[in-house]
Design a protein around this motif. Structure first.
Motif, PDB file in Angstrom:
ATOM      1  N   ILE A 162      19.187  19.119  -4.477  1.00 59.70           N
ATOM      2  CA  ILE A 162      20.094  17.903  -4.344  1.00 59.70           C
ATOM      3  C   ILE A 162      21.108  17.828  -5.571  1.00 59.70           C
ATOM      4  N   ASN A 163      22.390  17.865  -5.072  1.00 63.71           N
ATOM      5  CA  ASN A 163      23.387  18.027  -6.190  1.00 63.71           C
ATOM      6  C   ASN A 163      24.137  16.426  -6.149  1.00 63.71           C
ATOM      7  N   ILE A 164      24.206  15.800  -7.032  1.00 60.47           N
ATOM      8  CA  ILE A 164      24.868  14.569  -7.122  1.00 60.47           C
ATOM      9  C   ILE A 164      26.160  14.610  -8.066  1.00 60.47           C
ATOM     10  N   THR A 165      27.340  14.075  -7.728  1.00 59.53           N
ATOM     11  CA  THR A 165      28.374  13.968  -8.271  1.00 59.53           C
ATOM     12  C   THR A 165      29.287  12.563  -8.442  1.00 59.53           C
ATOM     13  N   VAL A 166      29.396  12.098  -9.730  1.00 54.31           N
ATOM     14  CA  VAL A 166      30.033  10.709  -9.644  1.00 54.31           C
ATOM     15  C   VAL A 166      31.228  10.840 -10.528  1.00 54.31           C
ATOM     16  N   GLU A 167      32.225   9.956 -10.402  1.00 49.33           N
ATOM     17  CA  GLU A 167      33.249   9.776 -11.138  1.00 49.33           C
ATOM     18  C   GLU A 167      33.504   8.220 -11.179  1.00 49.33           C
ATOM     19  N   PHE A 168      33.673   7.887 -12.572  1.00 45.48           N
ATOM     20  CA  PHE A 168      34.150   6.854 -13.040  1.00 45.48           C
ATOM     21  C   PHE A 168      32.643   5.862 -12.897  1.00 45.48           C
ATOM     22  N   GLY A 169      31.727   6.075 -13.243  1.00 44.86           N
ATOM     23  CA  GLY A 169      30.541   5.404 -12.817  1.00 44.86           C
ATOM     24  C   GLY A 169      30.146   5.326 -11.665  1.00 44.86           C
ATOM     25  N   GLY A 170      30.634   5.867 -10.518  1.00 43.68           N
ATOM     26  CA  GLY A 170      30.605   6.082  -9.091  1.00 43.68           C
ATOM     27  C   GLY A 170      31.248   5.030  -8.510  1.00 43.68           C
ATOM     28  N   LYS A 171      32.248   4.391  -9.261  1.00 43.27           N
ATOM     29  CA  LYS A 171      33.400   3.343  -8.536  1.00 43.27           C
ATOM     30  C   LYS A 171      34.318   4.083  -7.878  1.00 43.27           C
ATOM     31  N   LYS A 172      34.626   5.457  -8.363  1.00 38.85           N
ATOM     32  CA  LYS A 172      35.760   6.185  -7.649  1.00 38.85           C
ATOM     33  C   LYS A 172      35.260   7.288  -6.580  1.00 38.85           C
ATOM     34  N   LEU A 173      34.171   7.824  -6.920  1.00 39.73           N
ATOM     35  CA  LEU A 173      33.608   8.591  -6.146  1.00 39.73           C
ATOM     36  C   LEU A 173      32.148   9.052  -6.428  1.00 39.73           C
ATOM     37  N   ILE A 174      31.377   9.059  -5.259  1.00 37.62           N
ATOM     38  CA  ILE A 174      29.933   9.431  -5.378  1.00 37.62           C
ATOM     39  C   ILE A 174      29.994  10.422  -4.302  1.00 37.62           C
ATOM     40  N   ALA A 175      29.185  11.622  -4.621  1.00 35.74           N
ATOM     41  CA  ALA A 175      28.946  12.779  -3.487  1.00 35.74           C
ATOM     42  C   ALA A 175      27.547  13.240  -3.681  1.00 35.74           C
ATOM     43  N   VAL A 176      26.848  13.134  -2.700  1.00 33.58           N
ATOM     44  CA  VAL A 176      25.528  13.844  -2.723  1.00 33.58           C
ATOM     45  C   VAL A 176      25.486  14.755  -1.514  1.00 33.58           C
ATOM     46  N   GLU A 177      25.082  16.146  -1.956  1.00 29.96           N
ATOM     47  CA  GLU A 177      24.996  17.209  -1.329  1.00 29.96           C
ATOM     48  C   GLU A 177      23.606  17.837  -1.269  1.00 29.96           C
ATOM     49  N   ASP A 178      22.963  18.056   0.097  1.00 34.55           N
ATOM     50  CA  ASP A 178      21.614  18.778   0.149  1.00 34.55           C
ATOM     51  C   ASP A 178      21.596  19.700   0.871  1.00 34.55           C
ATOM     52  N   ARG A 230      33.698  -5.972  -6.152  1.00 33.39           N
ATOM     53  CA  ARG A 230      33.855  -4.813  -7.284  1.00 33.39           C
ATOM     54  C   ARG A 230      34.104  -5.464  -8.609  1.00 33.39           C
ATOM     55  N   LYS A 231      34.584  -6.521  -8.784  1.00 33.37           N
ATOM     56  CA  LYS A 231      35.067  -7.098  -9.970  1.00 33.37           C
ATOM     57  C   LYS A 231      33.732  -7.283 -10.949  1.00 33.37           C
ATOM     58  N   PHE A 232      32.585  -7.630 -10.190  1.00 33.81           N
ATOM     59  CA  PHE A 232      31.204  -7.819 -10.826  1.00 33.81           C
ATOM     60  C   PHE A 232      30.421  -6.583 -11.376  1.00 33.81           C
ATOM     61  N   LEU A 233      31.015  -5.325 -11.063  1.00 34.94           N
ATOM     62  CA  LEU A 233      30.438  -4.104 -11.577  1.00 34.94           C
ATOM     63  C   LEU A 233      30.672  -4.172 -12.919  1.00 34.94           C
ATOM     64  N   LYS A 234      29.728  -3.440 -13.695  1.00 39.45           N
ATOM     65  CA  LYS A 234      29.808  -3.441 -15.019  1.00 39.45           C
ATOM     66  C   LYS A 234      30.824  -2.223 -15.418  1.00 39.45           C
ATOM     67  N   ALA A 235      30.972  -1.850 -16.762  1.00 36.58           N
ATOM     68  CA  ALA A 235      31.794  -0.785 -17.192  1.00 36.58           C
ATOM     69  C   ALA A 235      31.284   0.371 -16.678  1.00 36.58           C
ATOM     70  N   ASP A 236      32.384   1.457 -16.622  1.00 36.22           N
ATOM     71  CA  ASP A 236      31.908   2.778 -16.014  1.00 36.22           C
ATOM     72  C   ASP A 236      30.797   3.548 -16.649  1.00 36.22           C
ATOM     73  N   THR A 237      30.576   3.306 -18.201  1.00 35.26           N
ATOM     74  CA  THR A 237      29.508   3.921 -18.677  1.00 35.26           C
ATOM     75  C   THR A 237      28.245   3.518 -18.574  1.00 35.26           C
ATOM     76  N   ALA A 238      28.250   2.022 -18.202  1.00 35.88           N
ATOM     77  CA  ALA A 238      27.133   1.522 -17.747  1.00 35.88           C
ATOM     78  C   ALA A 238      26.467   1.718 -16.484  1.00 35.88           C
ATOM     79  N   GLU A 239      27.486   1.834 -15.581  1.00 39.92           N
ATOM     80  CA  GLU A 239      27.244   2.176 -14.200  1.00 39.92           C
ATOM     81  C   GLU A 239      26.678   3.690 -14.292  1.00 39.92           C
ATOM     82  N   ALA A 240      27.323   4.456 -15.128  1.00 41.27           N
ATOM     83  CA  ALA A 240      27.094   5.803 -15.166  1.00 41.27           C
ATOM     84  C   ALA A 240      25.397   5.924 -15.627  1.00 41.27           C
TER      85      ALA A 240
END
Length: 601
Positions: A43-59, A158-168
């Motif tokens: 399983i490969n997981i890719t996230v960008e900007f703490g998952g806010k911009k992109l989450i990709a899961v490939e299996d 969306r505004k209640f999400l934490k900073a990118d680093t915290a979400e990551a």
């Protein structure tokens, strides 16, 4: 016009998404669990900007046909269950059929999948719950899900999400947990261009644990099977000098859960050995029949309900208690990088005829060619694991004081003498041991007191002349309120007017000159508690206080017979690596460490 209206499907999905999709990590959890249910090996997981911009899961799992892909993004469509009877024994991570449509309703969603044996795959694109396109495409066997611009159509969420680093960081913790639970599956997590985690498929839990956490000799192995329930994993050793709080990863049938029964069992296990409050690091895996656990009690499936709640609690508690009971003593390691000049002796061994402590230390610490005494430092305690137990990361088998049965697991220690009338220096076939005489005696007395209190009060000694002590108003009220509990410990306490108390009897184990100090400490234990409230907790706390005040002190000179008595009793004491307040009892300098520093190995 009717005030009650049927909600549009898009709005209903967005409301449902509020329960299932709390943050980017929730999306990752649902998608990875789907991949695991599909039999994925990697399983490969890719996230960008703490998952806010992109989450990709490939299996590389089973994949889906075109018809199955269409159904997968509809509400309450699932391959996991067929009837209500299936809910009685759920064996998959997902089963409700809510995750994909909920995620697709609050993002720009892309699903690409191909079923094994089919020539082409299927690609679906959905924006905010509406299907934008459905096409045939080339794709490897398995499934890829991309979730872009999460909550783009719900700015209030969306505004209640934490900073990118915290979400990551939250995503990283989650994927680490999932990788730990499925050691035979390969996991890769990328955040932007950085590889955060890479764990290829492992052959065992031990191997996966090492991949994720490295060598952890500060953890001990847990292994128990009873009544159709299996418990295994790793927990913090009693003598661990690390933080009082640590991560707690608990899996039930490979499902990450948070459960009060399990949390209470962990606390109860550690309270057997010490009254020190801590939230220890644990990595525990519980296997139980799916018909004996209900996972359909929480929208995110994070909580479970056990059919035999008390049984699960007791088996888990005993599994941890048994593991902690064979915890070894912390080791002393000679630090070869920090030499200090040899100093004059500042203390002598109490036993007549033995060399000074410094001369012994010099013999142990001398490095050929250096001629310097090197500083001894304490390192993480290695767990003691009997040969019949499975070996975990960092475990070593060594004979040290600290576990029953005495006859088979622990070798006798023989005292050489005292250092500064505070520490007993002892030896056995495995090396040298340094025992803090006060905390060792405190551990022994604590278990003796606790055992006696189960059946009868402590032995009391009536004072020839009653002692009158002055205490503060709060202490006065507390001690009188809990006079019955004090009687169990051998105290006879009466009001003597004002803030004075008359002490007519005291525990036989307690020096009468320490009555005042002991009672003040007991008052602190009892402050704020109503009579009878938390009796067992109060008694254990009082037992620890009594043991501390009755034990030999630092600077008390001991005869060889008294030292041997303490060492022999310590062998008969469970959890002897720490005192009831959590301080280490024994430090070891092993034969291997000595031989290494003399360059014999």
């Amino acid at each position: 016009m009717s005030r009650i209206r049927r909600l549009p499907p898009e709005l209903a999905n967005q409301i449902a998404a509020g329960e299932v999709v709390e943050r980017p990590a929730s999306v990752v959890k649902e998608l990875v669990e789907n991949a695991l249910d599909a039999g994925a090996h990697r399983i490969n997981i890719t996230v960008e900007f703490g998952g806010k911009k992109l989450i990709a899961v490939e299996d590389d799992g089973d994949g889906m046909s075109r018809e199955e892909a269409r159904l997968a993004v509809e509400r309450h469509a699932t391959s996991k269950i067929r009837s209500a009877d299936d809910l009685a024994a759920i064996a998959t991570l997902g089963f409700r059929g809510e995750a994909l449509p909920s995620i697709a309703s609050v993002s720009r969603f892309r699903l690409r999948t191909r079923l094994k044996g089919e020539i082409a795959g299927t690609e679906l694109r959905i924006d905010a719950g509406k299907v934008v396109s459905e096409t045939e495409t080339g794709a490897p066997v398995g499934t890829l899900v991309e979730v872009a611009d999460l909550f783009f159509n719900l700015p209030a969420r969306r505004k209640f999400l934490k900073a990118d680093t915290a979400e990551a960081a939250q995503i990283s913790r989650l994927v680490t947990q999932l990788a730990l639970g499925y050691f035979d599956v390969g996991f890769t997590l990328r955040s932007g261009a950085r590889v955060v985690l890479e764990a290829p498929p492992a052959g065992s839990l031990d191997e996966r644990f090492y991949q994720l956490y490295g060598d952890r000799p500060d953890l001990v192995v847990v292994s128990k099977q009873a009544a159709g329930i299996t418990v295994r994993g790793f927990v913090a050793a009693l003598g661990d000098q690390g933080p009082a709080r640590g991560p707690q990863h608990v899996f039930v049938n490979q499902r990450i859960v948070r459960d009060r029964t399990i949390a209470h069992a962990i606390q109860a296990a550690y309270s057997v050995a010490t009254i020190k409050e801590r939230s220890p690091e644990v990595h525990l895996f519980i296997e139980i029949g799916p018909d004996r656990v209900d996972v359909n009690v929480h929208p995110t499936k994070a909580e479970v309900r056990f059919l035999d709640q008390g049984l699960v609690h007791e088996i888990l508690r005993r599994a941890i208690v048994d593991a902690l009971g064979v915890t070894g003593a912390p080791e002393l390691s000679v630090n070869r990088d920090a030499p200090v000049p040899m100093s004059q002796s500042t203390g002598m061994f109490a036993a007549a005829g033995w060399p000074s402590a410094d001369s012994v230390a010099a013999a142990l610490s001398y490095v050929p060619g250096g001629g310097m005494l090197e500083a001894a430092t304490v390192v993480a305690p290695p767990p003691f694991v009997p040969s019949t137990m499975p070996q975990g990361p960092g475990t070593r088998v060594t004979a040290v004081p600290g576990s029953a049965p005495v006859s088979t697991l622990i070798k006798p220690l023989f005292p050489l003498g005292q250092f500064r009338n505070t520490f007993i220096i002892a030896v056995d076939d495995e090396g040298l041991a340094i025992i803090d005489q006060h905390v060792a005696h405190e551990r022994i007395l604590f278990e003796q007191i606790s055992e006696r209190l189960i059946n009868r009060p402590l032995e009391s000694q009536r004072l020839l002349s009653p002692v009158v002590i002055e205490v503060g108003p709060a202490e006065h009220q507390t001690l009188l309120t809990h006079a019955e509990s004090l009687t169990r410990f051998g105290f006879e306490v009466d009001d003597f007017g004002g803030s004075s108390l008359r002490i007519g009897a005291a525990p036989a184990i307690l020096d009468w000159q320490r009555i005042d100090t002991a009672l003040r400490a007991v008052a602190s234990d009892l402050e704020g508690l109503a009579p009878g409230a938390g009796v067992q907790t109060v008694l254990r706390s009082m037992a620890a206080t009594m043991a501390c005040h009755a034990a030999v002190k630092a600077n008390d000179q001991l005869t060889r017979e008294k030292m041997q008595y303490l060492l022999d009793e310590l062998r008969r004491t469970s959890h002897s690596s720490v005192c009831p307040h959590g301080r280490p009892v024994v430090l070891r300098l092993t034969r291997r460490e000595i031989e290494r520093n003399f360059e014999r190995i």
